[in-house]
Design an enzyme around this catalytic site. Structure first.
Site, PDB file in Angstrom:
ATOM      1  N   ASP A 158       0.867  -1.166   0.000  1.00 23.06           N
ATOM      2  CA  ASP A 158       0.000   0.000   0.000  1.00 23.06           C
ATOM      3  C   ASP A 158       0.912   1.227   0.000  1.00 23.06           C
ATOM      4  O   ASP A 158       2.125   1.114   0.254  1.00 23.06           O
ATOM      5  CB  ASP A 158      -0.902  -0.022   1.242  1.00 23.06           C
ATOM      6  CG  ASP A 158      -1.729   1.231   1.379  1.00 23.06           C
ATOM      7  OD1 ASP A 158      -2.446   1.579   0.422  1.00 23.06           O
ATOM      8  OD2 ASP A 158      -1.655   1.876   2.442  1.00 23.06           O
ATOM      9  N   LEU A 159       0.364   2.413  -0.212  1.00 17.23           N
ATOM     10  CA  LEU A 159       1.201   3.608  -0.306  1.00 17.23           C
ATOM     11  C   LEU A 159       1.067   4.505   0.927  1.00 17.23           C
ATOM     12  O   LEU A 159       1.979   4.609   1.737  1.00 17.23           O
ATOM     13  CB  LEU A 159       0.846   4.392  -1.580  1.00 17.23           C
ATOM     14  CG  LEU A 159       1.740   5.584  -1.909  1.00 17.23           C
ATOM     15  CD1 LEU A 159       3.186   5.148  -2.123  1.00 17.23           C
ATOM     16  CD2 LEU A 159       1.208   6.305  -3.157  1.00 17.23           C
ATOM     17  N   ASP A 160      -0.071   5.153   1.071  1.00 21.89           N
ATOM     18  CA  ASP A 160      -0.257   6.120   2.152  1.00 21.89           C
ATOM     19  C   ASP A 160      -0.299   5.430   3.510  1.00 21.89           C
ATOM     20  O   ASP A 160      -1.108   4.517   3.735  1.00 21.89           O
ATOM     21  CB  ASP A 160      -1.552   6.904   1.931  1.00 21.89           C
ATOM     22  CG  ASP A 160      -1.509   7.720   0.658  1.00 21.89           C
ATOM     23  OD1 ASP A 160      -0.885   8.777   0.665  1.00 21.89           O
ATOM     24  OD2 ASP A 160      -2.090   7.270  -0.358  1.00 21.89           O
TER      25      ASP A 160
ATOM     26  N   THR B 236      -2.545   1.005  -4.399  1.00 16.84           N
ATOM     27  CA  THR B 236      -3.098   2.104  -3.625  1.00 16.84           C
ATOM     28  C   THR B 236      -4.549   2.381  -4.009  1.00 16.84           C
ATOM     29  O   THR B 236      -4.955   2.138  -5.149  1.00 16.84           O
ATOM     30  CB  THR B 236      -2.263   3.386  -3.825  1.00 16.84           C
ATOM     31  OG1 THR B 236      -2.879   4.474  -3.153  1.00 16.84           O
ATOM     32  CG2 THR B 236      -2.134   3.732  -5.301  1.00 16.84           C
ATOM     33  N   SER B 237      -5.292   2.916  -3.067  1.00 14.34           N
ATOM     34  CA  SER B 237      -6.668   3.340  -3.343  1.00 14.34           C
ATOM     35  C   SER B 237      -6.708   4.737  -3.939  1.00 14.34           C
ATOM     36  O   SER B 237      -7.777   5.231  -4.288  1.00 14.34           O
ATOM     37  CB  SER B 237      -7.501   3.316  -2.050  1.00 14.34           C
ATOM     38  OG  SER B 237      -7.626   2.001  -1.569  1.00 14.34           O
TER      39      SER B 237
ATOM     40  N   LYS C  74     -10.514  -1.577  -2.392  1.00 15.74           N
ATOM     41  CA  LYS C  74     -10.417  -2.147  -1.053  1.00 15.74           C
ATOM     42  C   LYS C  74     -11.643  -1.736  -0.236  1.00 15.74           C
ATOM     43  O   LYS C  74     -12.108  -0.610  -0.377  1.00 15.74           O
ATOM     44  CB  LYS C  74      -9.147  -1.647  -0.356  1.00 15.74           C
ATOM     45  CG  LYS C  74      -7.856  -1.910  -1.124  1.00 15.74           C
ATOM     46  CD  LYS C  74      -6.681  -1.186  -0.458  1.00 15.74           C
ATOM     47  CE  LYS C  74      -5.421  -1.249  -1.282  1.00 15.74           C
ATOM     48  NZ  LYS C  74      -4.281  -0.508  -0.679  1.00 15.74           N
TER      49      LYS C  74
ATOM     50  N   ASP D  42      -1.584  -0.371   6.096  1.00 13.75           N
ATOM     51  CA  ASP D  42      -1.794   0.389   7.335  1.00 13.75           C
ATOM     52  C   ASP D  42      -3.266   0.554   7.687  1.00 13.75           C
ATOM     53  O   ASP D  42      -3.582   1.119   8.738  1.00 13.75           O
ATOM     54  CB  ASP D  42      -1.177   1.791   7.215  1.00 13.75           C
ATOM     55  CG  ASP D  42      -2.045   2.722   6.383  1.00 13.75           C
ATOM     56  OD1 ASP D  42      -2.392   2.352   5.231  1.00 13.75           O
ATOM     57  OD2 ASP D  42      -2.391   3.805   6.872  1.00 13.75           O
TER      58      ASP D  42
END
Length: 411
Positions: free
Chosen positions: A210-212, A301-302, A333, A358
């Site tokens: 994931d990114l953020d 990522t979303s 997601k 996260d």
């Protein structure tokens, strides 16, 4: 003498240290200072608590009006208040305590005599400065809400704070829990890694990040952008929590309905693409990515492509060949589709993939895709999220070669 305001003397010999929580009025210094005092078991000295009761009751010779109002007396009052704070801090350090000091510290942040006076008072204890910042409209709204007399008397325009000392920057828009987590991480106070976790016995072929909140910290920027959209489109910001880890369009449509949701989503994308000044890599993220070598990995990522690209660039993260965004999937997601697509584009069985996440929605998506999940703390509580292992950041684990694949080991 009643000393319940002071922590008991330490039983083990330790070197005292000082945490100074600084920031403008309304930034949440007292709230954060108290939370840190509880988390660390330290005494707290708040400039307002130490000096305001006396100043509010004591007529000051030559002062026409409130002691906090602008005027020729302001410098003398300020010097006296900070002298009290320094003396109280010096007493605690002298008996082996590590106090948390709460005050604006505007002059101290600029270095010079004020900073040297503070350092001399608590010497040889080192000082860590936690500096709270926030959007002017947020600080003004908080001051108006609390309605304190000292706020009504203060100068209407905040002077720009010159910062010439090292600080741990914390955004006032974050929740207290998010702020405390970041300060503790900066102080080196970490949650121990569960070395007995079964995840350390697994072997994987690829990593899906994931990114953020996982590779980069954009939480404050996310909050600022959502706040703007909430104000502009007229919804309660607390409702945005249902969208955490989900595509923004889905979250906003759930809040506003299909009529206004898309327009709000477009506005959010524009704001998030521009607001990247304080987006930084999570501790250990850059080293982890640099050490992957021939290990296949992707970002899932979303976020949208513009937002993901802007944030990776701001954090110094080189985008991988495979980036799955909200534009690539029909169902975001917590549906497993994003992680299944990431694995497919890497040519890897999802059951041989490690997902790093996260958010509960992302963890649910990873588990549903058949992957094992490493959870990263710092955004929300992941206690019951279903992650196979939780760490504070990627600097607590290491990726090592094992056979034809790779494995995790605790650092």
């Amino acid at each position: 003498m009643d000393r319940t305001c002071q922590a008991p003397a330490p039983t083990d010999p330790v070197s005292p240290s000082v945490v100074a929580v600084a920031g403008p009025a309304g930034s949440g210094k007292t709230t954060l200072g108290r939370a840190l005092a509880v988390a660390l078991g330290r005494p707290i000295l708040d400039l307002d608590t130490l000096t305001n009761p006396l100043l509010d009751r004591l007529p000051l010779l030559g002062v026409d009006g409130h002691w906090n109002a602008d005027g020729p007396h302001r410098v003398a009052v300020r010097d006296a208040r900070y002298a009290v704070l320094r003396c109280a801090a010096a007493d605690l350090v002298a008996v082996g305590q590590s106090p948390i000091l709460v005050a604006p510290f505007t002059a101290e942040l600029a270095g010079g005599d004020a900073w040297r006076a503070l350092g001399a008072a608590v010497a040889p204890a080192p000082i860590t400065v936690v500096h709270l910042t926030g959007a002017p409209e947020l600080l003004e709204a908080r001051r108006a809400l609390r309605g304190a007399d000292r706020d009504r008397q203060r100068p209407r325009v905040d002077r720009a704070t010159e910062i010439a000392v090292d600080v741990v920057g914390i955004d006032a828009a974050l929740t207290t829990e998010q702020q405390v987590f970041r300060v503790l991480r900066a102080l080196g106070v970490r949650t121990p890694v569960d070395a007995a976790s079964a995840l350390f016995g697994e072997t994987f072929d690829a990593v899906l990040f994931d990114l953020d909140g996982t590779l980069l910290d954009s939480t404050a920027a996310v909050h600022r952008s959502w706040s703007r959209v909430a104000d502009e489109f007229g919804f309660d910001l607390h409702d945005s929590a249902i969208g955490h880890g989900m595509p923004a369009a889905a979250g906003l449509s759930a809040i506003l309905g299909p009529e206004s949701g898309p327009a709000a989503g477009a506005r959010l994308i524009a704001l998030e693409t521009d607001d990247v000044a304080d987006v930084t890599a999570i501790p250990g993220a850059l080293d982890t990515l640099a050490g992957l070598d021939d290990i296949p990995w992707a970002v899932v990522t979303s976020g949208t492509p513009p937002v993901a690209g802007a944030r990776m660039a701001a954090a110094g993260i080189s985008a991988p060949h495979i980036v799955i965004t909200a534009d690539d999937v029909d169902r975001g997601k917590p549906d497993p589709e994003p992680y299944l697509l990431g694995a497919a584009r890497l040519g890897v069985d999802p059951r041989r993939c490690l997902v790093v996440e996260d958010a509960p929605a992302g963890i649910t998506a990873g588990r549903a895709a058949g992957c094992r999940v490493l959870g990263i703390r710092g955004t929300v509580d992941l206690t019951d999220s279903g992650a196979d292992l939780l760490v504070d950041a990627l600097d607590q684990i290491e990726i090592v070669a094992r056979g034809e694949g790779f494995a995790l080991t605790p650092r």
